[in-house]
Enzyme design. Structure first.
Site, PDB file in Angstrom:
ATOM      1  N   ILE A 296      57.230  47.104  29.912  1.00  0.00           N
ATOM      2  CA  ILE A 296      56.291  46.533  30.881  1.00  0.00           C
ATOM      3  C   ILE A 296      55.133  47.505  31.100  1.00  0.00           C
ATOM      4  O   ILE A 296      55.356  48.646  31.498  1.00  0.00           O
ATOM      5  CB  ILE A 296      56.984  46.255  32.230  1.00  0.00           C
ATOM      6  CG1 ILE A 296      58.120  45.246  32.049  1.00  0.00           C
ATOM      7  CG2 ILE A 296      55.978  45.732  33.249  1.00  0.00           C
ATOM      8  CD1 ILE A 296      58.976  45.058  33.266  1.00  0.00           C
ATOM      9  N   GLU A 298      53.182  48.860  33.280  1.00  0.00           N
ATOM     10  CA  GLU A 298      52.998  48.898  34.731  1.00  0.00           C
ATOM     11  C   GLU A 298      51.608  49.354  35.141  1.00  0.00           C
ATOM     12  O   GLU A 298      51.143  49.064  36.235  1.00  0.00           O
ATOM     13  CB  GLU A 298      54.050  49.795  35.401  1.00  0.00           C
ATOM     14  CG  GLU A 298      54.113  51.219  34.896  1.00  0.00           C
ATOM     15  CD  GLU A 298      54.976  51.364  33.667  1.00  0.00           C
ATOM     16  OE1 GLU A 298      54.714  52.271  32.881  1.00  0.00           O
ATOM     17  OE2 GLU A 298      55.901  50.556  33.488  1.00  0.00           O
ATOM     18  N   ASP A 340      18.995  25.866  35.364  1.00  0.00           N
ATOM     19  CA  ASP A 340      17.792  25.235  35.889  1.00  0.00           C
ATOM     20  C   ASP A 340      16.572  25.876  35.250  1.00  0.00           C
ATOM     21  O   ASP A 340      16.620  27.029  34.817  1.00  0.00           O
ATOM     22  CB  ASP A 340      17.710  25.440  37.412  1.00  0.00           C
ATOM     23  CG  ASP A 340      18.650  24.498  38.156  1.00  0.00           C
ATOM     24  OD1 ASP A 340      19.019  23.473  37.571  1.00  0.00           O
ATOM     25  OD2 ASP A 340      19.004  24.807  39.297  1.00  0.00           O
ATOM     26  N   ASN A 721      54.872  57.016  30.174  1.00  0.00           N
ATOM     27  CA  ASN A 721      54.273  55.778  30.703  1.00  0.00           C
ATOM     28  C   ASN A 721      53.338  56.013  31.878  1.00  0.00           C
ATOM     29  O   ASN A 721      52.261  55.411  31.955  1.00  0.00           O
ATOM     30  CB  ASN A 721      55.381  54.810  31.142  1.00  0.00           C
ATOM     31  CG  ASN A 721      56.068  54.160  29.958  1.00  0.00           C
ATOM     32  OD1 ASN A 721      55.713  54.410  28.814  1.00  0.00           O
ATOM     33  ND2 ASN A 721      57.069  53.341  30.231  1.00  0.00           N
TER      34      ASN A 721
END
Length: 982
Positions: A296, A298, A340, A721
């Site tokens: 994962i 994180e 526009d 990590n």
């Protein structure tokens, strides 16, 4: 509303319980404020900051991280028989910190965007002049109540819905509500029949529209949410908030990662449980959960928020206010921009371009430099005297056409205020839509002189003379034909022609019936709202980027095409669709041909929603710009709504995702570039994080399966990590933008987060896995009998037991790892050498190849485009330094990270340099492979791509040839005009 349209004033006065002469009393006002509330537009629900923050915590990735954080505490507690140590909570604290940081960043950005919007609203709070207590006073428009008598004059905003009870030449610009660019004439008489069409309600003045000319008195019949603009604001507030493409992709990505991490956790646990010591199931569970968490990313939520936050800051300096972080990426994904014309592609300021004088066309700038003569004197007087507009400093009041005439006269030294003070206006005939003319009578040095302006064809009907080269003579039919031919020619170029005439033959003040007879034609002007120079370049950038620019305007098709040609948006009437044709098409028919249309002319607000829907059905990510209340539905419908900050209404800003504070089309393109870079930076971070995580999981899984013991500890993965990976990945979003992305066409339809990153991710995963496994085995090469004996002793075995284990396993660490009777703690210590080498490989390797993940389009050019990301280099070097330092920090290296102690380096001194070399190997391999791919792609293309390149080159050549022809034709036309002027 119907009952007010046909109601007589005396009946209306009774019904509203007011007095048209004296107005309301203070007591009546107070009672009605208490009963009906303030005259303010309904605001969307303002979500408190703490609810915004809590909402960020309910996103899928955040929920998974919170669960992971909880498991990161429970797993080690189970393995340690519920013994609580401080180290148990380190993982939890770091993950929760990342979740909180991400939530704080999103909350701060949304609150800042809200404050920016509030600041825009505060710039000009409308005021209202009312009659109350038999006296005139100016109040805040929010204090108006039903029954108030409001005084209107040129330049004033309509503060509430009013029924006109007195009017004098009243003209109101209702473009923000109806989309009609031409001011509407209003009357004070009851209508014969009621109508539901706003444009036909001639005796009603609508809230937030603007008086362009004349004066009037109106009575308030509706306020706040009950007005037409209030109803639209209410409907916008009730719309559910939709998810942006990035949010949808990120949510899908989160679900996929959650499933993968769950399956990996089960696979690793079963592998260790079956092949290893089943009694150590708690330890196996901890390793499995740690690795599942390791998959994962994180840090990814924080990476996305930080990257988007940096981009929103950059965009703020480029005049873009981003209301929602994810809207930045959506803008980068846009492949159709519906915009526009007025104020966005053009300057929103009518300008005199050509002068029709002496039966010829003269450039306006050239004429302004010529010497003034009698002819010029009459011409300039007609510009400023037959004119009701006023300019004073930055204040500009009046019709845009009249303001353009004043501006041109001022460029030639005529000030309208001084002229009107010197030559007083005696009489006038206001502009009338049927006559298409306006006339004033001014005393010019004692002579009553009329000045008339109007449409050329109408004015010529009243002219009997013409001034040519300072000489007045009888006008001939040939003169009229020549002037009409000139006017038609200019009209074809989208120029609006206005003609001027005068009469000095009155000895006394004439009757109004005679004012517009026996006129002498002076000259004409050709005006246009000029294209912004920056818009031409911006449209070119959009086309180069593969973004289709669609112009939407209320102008006629011919005028719209002329502007579109100048902007290189369209070049033939086949690319233009009028509202009549649009109305005749069904949604399916529009869907079939929408891709061929580049200009929509005479479009009503409701058409814009159909246009956006048709483009979206074709798989396009569509942006819509707008400023009026009527634009709000289409701004909401579009994937990215862009409101104008200067001319935009509060309702438009509320409905939009992004606000331009300079109303400039070029700013949108800057936003597209920023959005593309944001998405690319996020994809780089995803490539890096997932590639590294998967490499760690694969290498640990392989080594665990082969050796029955996890090669690294949870703390090693945690360091990787949360320290190394996060530090590097976050810095990826801080680098400079890569403008090469604006040379590539956006992907139509679905554009998954993983598109285009698989090869980069596979390279990282494969080479890092191999390097990690190789490093571990290299490190284990230092394990000898002495190391094993020391490890077994530290684990609590006595000499006899140590000797028995060594003999039973032939003194080999591999056999000991397979021996289920040996304690896990002993195996962990034996694995310190392999763990140290692998730690260096998995933490130092990414510091090198993180700088090689270039997802920008290297295919666009043979030239190598090197963009140095300074923050990334600094963080990479910082992470590398931290990894080396931590190896030598006593206690941290052995007790927490389970690496070898400093004493071991006396004999294993070359473990670190060799491990660093192994860690660097993926960087050099990836660099070599990328070089081979680059050279092969550009210099040795396969036959199929070679043919594609030849076709692309032919198309490019044809475009250049067509561009040359257009430029040549334009130059020829300019030359002909110059020769005609001579």
């Amino acid at each position: 509303m119907d009952k007010y349209l046909s109601q007589k004033n005396e009946n209306l006065e009774k019904e509203l319980e007011t007095n048209f002469e004296e107005g309301l009393t203070s007591e009546q006002v107070e009672d009605r404020l208490q009963k009906y509330g303030r005259n303010e537009l309904p605001q969307g629900k303002v979500t408190p900051w703490y609810l915004i923050f809590l909402k960020t915590l309910t996103q899928p990735i955040q929920i998974i991280l919170i669960i992971a954080a909880i498991i990161s505490v429970i797993a080690p507690l189970i393995s340690n028989h519920w013994e609580v140590h401080f180290e148990v909570f380190i993982d939890f604290m770091v993950i929760i910190s990342i979740v909180l940081i991400d939530g704080i960043l999103e909350t701060v950005q949304e609150v800042k965007a809200r404050k920016s919007m509030d600041a825009l609203k505060e710039i000009s709070k409308p005021k209202a002049v009312v009659i109350r207590n038999d006296g005139q006073q100016e109040i805040d428009a929010g204090e108006l109540v039903v029954g108030d008598i409001v005084v209107l004059e040129a330049g004033k905003y309509i503060p509430a819905e009013l029924k006109i009870i007195e009017a004098s030449d009243l003209m109101i610009d209702e473009s923000i509500l109806t989309g009609e660019s031409v001011p509407v004439e209003k009357i004070d008489t009851p209508l014969a029949k009621t109508t539901q069409i706003l444009a036909e309600m001639k005796n009603i003045a609508f809230m937030s529209t603007v008086v362009t000319a004349g004066r009037a008195i109106g009575v308030v019949i509706k306020t706040g949410k009950d007005t037409e603009i209030g109803k639209i604001a209410t409907s916008i507030n009730e719309n559910d908030e939709s998810h942006t493409p990035l949010e949808k992709k990120f949510n899908r990505f989160t679900m996929i990662i959650a499933l993968i991490s769950f399956l990996i956790g089960i696979a690793i646990f079963l592998t260790l449980f079956v092949s290893g010591d089943q009694k150590a199931w708690a330890n196996h569970l901890m390793v499995a959960i740690t690795l599942a968490i390791g998959v994962i990313p994180e840090c990814l939520a924080a990476i996305i928020s930080i990257t988007l936050s940096f981009s929103t800051k950059r965009m703020a300096t480029e005049n873009v206010i981003v209301k929602k972080l994810q809207a930045v990426e959506t803008l980068g994904s846009v492949n159709v921009i519906c915009t526009d014309k007025t104020g966005t592609l053009t300057q929103n300021k009518m300008t005199v371009q050509k002068i029709i004088i002496n039966n010829q066309i003269i450039d306006g700038k050239k004429y302004s430099l010529e010497k003034k003569d009698e002819h010029a004197d009459y011409f300039l007087k007609s510009l400023v005297l037959c004119n009701d507009s006023v300019t004073e400093g930055l204040e500009r009041i009046g019709d845009p056409t009249e303001l353009a005439l004043v501006d041109f006269a001022e460029s030639m030294g005529y000030d309208e205020q001084d002229a009107r003070d010197e030559w007083k206006r005696i009489d006038e005939i206001p502009f009338d839509s049927e006559r298409k003319m306006m006339t004033t009578v001014n005393n010019i040095n004692g002579v009553n002189t009329t000045f008339t302006k109007g449409a050329l064809d109408q004015l010529l009907k009243h002219c009997t003379k013409i001034m040519v080269n300072n000489t007045v003579r009888t006008i001939t039919q040939a003169d009229k034909d020549s002037l009409l031919e000139i006017a038609n020619k200019l009209s074809d170029d989208a120029l609006r022609v206005l003609a001027f005439a005068y009469n000095t033959s009155y000895d006394v003040e004439p009757d109004q019936d005679d004012l517009e007879h026996d006129l002498t034609f002076i000259a004409g002007v050709a005006m246009i709202d000029p294209v912004r120079e920056s818009a031409v370049n911006a449209v070119k950038q959009a086309h180069d980027a593969g973004v289709k620019v669609v112009m939407i305007t209320g102008d006629h098709a011919v005028t719209a095409l002329a502007i579109a040609k100048e902007l290189d948006i369209a070049h033939s009437m086949n690319e233009v669709m009028s509202s009549e044709r649009l109305n005749s098409l069904s949604d399916d028919e529009l869907y079939q041909i929408i891709e061929q249309i580049n200009v929509f002319a005479r479009v009503n607000p409701e058409h814009k929603v159909r246009i956006v829907d048709a483009f979206q059905r074709r798989g396009n990510i569509t942006s819509m710009t707008g400023d009026g209340v009527n634009d709000a539905p289409s701004l909401t419908k579009a994937d990215i709504g862009v409101a104008m900050g200067i001319t935009g209404t509060d309702v438009a800003k509320q409905a939009a995702d992004i606000i331009l504070t300079d109303d400039n089309f070029e700013t949108i393109i800057k936003g597209v570039n920023e959005g593309r870079n944001v998405y690319q930076k996020i994809k780089r971070a995803v490539t890096f994080v997932i590639g590294v995580n998967m490499a760690n999981v694969i290498s640990i899984f392989v080594l665990s399966a082969l050796n029955s013991v996890s090669p690294v500890e949870a703390t090693n993965i945690l360091w990787m990590n949360l320290i190394v990976e996060s530090l590097i990945a976050i810095s990826m979003g801080m680098g400079a933008n890569d403008n090469s992305l604006m040379k590539v066409k956006p992907i139509k339809g679905k554009n998954p987060l993983f598109r285009g990153i698989w090869w980069s991710m596979i390279k990282i995963t494969m080479f890092t896995s191999i390097a990690s496994i190789a490093a571990w085995y290299f490190g284990m090469g230092f394990v000898n009998t002495q190391v094993i004996e020391s490890a077994l002793s530290q684990a609590g075995y006595n000499e006899a037991q140590v000797s028995e284990i060594l003999i039973r396993n032939n003194h080999g660490w591999y056999q000991i790892f397979k021996d289920h009777n040996v304690l896990i703690s002993a195996k962990v210590i034996i694995g310190n050498f392999g763990r140290t080498a692998m730690f260096i490989a998995i933490t130092c390797g990414p510091c090198g190849y993180a700088n090689l993940i270039k997802l920008s389009q290297w295919q666009t050019s043979k030239k190598i485009n090197i963009i140095v990301n300074k923050p990334l280099w600094i963080c990479s070097m910082g992470a590398l330094g931290l990894n080396i330092i931590v190896i030598f920090v006593p206690g941290l290296n052995t007790s927490i990270l389970n690496l070898i102690p400093l004493t071991e380096y006396q004999t294993a001194w070359y473990l670190i340099p060799v491990s660093l070399a192994i860690a660097a190997a993926p960087t050099f391999i990836i660099l070599a492979l990328d070089g081979i791919v680059f050279v092969t792609y550009h210099y040795f293309p396969d036959p199929k791509r070679r043919n594609q390149m030849l076709v692309a080159e032919m198309i490019k050549s044809d475009k250049l040839l067509a561009e040359k022809k257009r430029k040549k034709a334009k130059a020829k036309k300019q030359k002909e005009e110059a020769e005609a002027n001579k």
